[in-house]
Design an enzyme around this catalytic site. Sequence first.
Site, PDB file in Angstrom:
ATOM      1  CB  SER A 171      64.379  38.760  84.051  1.00  6.88           C
ATOM      2  OG  SER A 171      64.318  40.079  84.525  1.00  6.88           O
ATOM      3  CG  ASP A 195      71.213  38.644  83.996  1.00  5.99           C
ATOM      4  OD1 ASP A 195      72.135  38.544  84.826  1.00  5.99           O
ATOM      5  OD2 ASP A 195      70.989  39.691  83.374  1.00  5.99           O
ATOM      6  CG  HIS A 282      68.211  41.172  81.552  1.00  3.29           C
ATOM      7  ND1 HIS A 282      68.689  40.590  82.709  1.00  3.29           N
ATOM      8  CD2 HIS A 282      66.853  41.264  81.712  1.00  3.29           C
ATOM      9  CE1 HIS A 282      67.674  40.337  83.523  1.00  3.29           C
ATOM     10  NE2 HIS A 282      66.552  40.722  82.934  1.00  3.29           N
TER      11      HIS A 282
END
Length: 469
Positions: A171, A195, A282
């Site tokens: 992230s 991600d 996610h």
Amino acid sequence: MLPSWTIGLLLLATVRGKEICYEPFGCFSDEKPWTGILQRPLKLFPWSPEDIDAHFLLYTNENPNNYQRINITDLATVRASNFQLDRKTRFVIHGFIDDGDSGWPTDLCKKMFKVEKVNCICVDWEHGAWTKYTQAVHNTRVVGAEIAFFIQGLSTELGYGPENVHLIGHSLGAQLAAEAGRRLGGQVGRITGLDPAQPCFEGTPEEVRLDPSDAMFVDVIHTDSASIIPFLSLGIRQKVGHLDFYPNGGKEMPGCQKNILSTIIDINGIWQGIQDFVACSHLRSYKYYSSSILNPDGFLGYPCASYEEFQEGGCFPCPAGGCPKMGHYADQFQGKTSAVGQTFFLNTGSSGNFTSWRYRVSVTLAGTKKVRGSIRIALYGSNGNSKQYQIFKGSLQPNASHTHDIDVDLNVGKVQKVKFLWNNNVINLFWPKLGASRVTVQGGEDRTEYNFCSNDTMRENALQTLYPC
């Protein structure tokens, strides 16, 4: 998480000075492209290193359970630690509202120790990550600068080159790794983006976000890459690496459709359950990477233009040059890691270790009458047996052939026999019989074909076994 940054992006900000400096890590501008653009309307400076208080926690094969804290401005702490100059160093960097001293980052290190000798450094910047999203975005710049400073110090003082370094970030951690790589002129050996964060990064200039120029090799796993509106997805959609993997299409991961109660009351604890409910897809990116360490062959990525084409069978089997392995071993895609914007697709399991092996199954039917129903095939191989997979549903005609790609949750090895089953779940007084006269199974990775034959026909729901022709 979501309300803080979505509301924050709509607020007007007061113009501030053009840059702030935090020695010895450099200066940070609040001018374009870092702020004042469509994706980043707010003018913000990152917090100071003291306020962020990032910790660098070293785990090695010699101390897999208890970290040694490294002071990045005092390399004597490196010399006094178990850090080994003849090993690769992998940094594991968490994202927004997460931490690096427990949970998945430390678990990732422990799995690595099972397959390699490695220096594994968990970067814990939780003080800078547990704040408003827009502020955390800018805080990544300082932590990225700290990592770059440390890597440069390893090179100049210990002769440990940046090509030996692998940055793994989830992230915001992926965008943080990009900042470190950018500051080192792309000399870092590898960056893996799990991600990478989308809000404040999608569509921004290359120097702001993860990009192939940030490292010698950049591989990316996209698992939550639908648009922010209306899907509230958190991962970046655009291709940002040399190899970009889109498992299950990269938008919604199987197993992430549980109801609220069953997700929050998670076996791993309430907080983990809440995270899985809010950001299940996610989080799958680091879970896939973690599993790939011990299951390297279960995450094969097929080169393809789109997920739709992949699902329709247009990108099977692997080309003559082979397919890369998504995750830990993506850099083993020999000779093909320099071209940018390569896209790969695969399907994963919905739970467990998430592994999947793709096979193409072709069935030629035998019988005397046409019936409606479905046909299923199970594979029996040297490594184990699969469950039954539906190949076709509709009008079943003798001599007709049907082909379908299936994703099996285990590697059956060399296919030794197959079992065929048909049914239509309708009472038929004539008791029709149907069979498979020929079944061809092709593996996706090695392109090997297995052929099985039989002269039998069976009533519905009766298994027919086919052996090699």
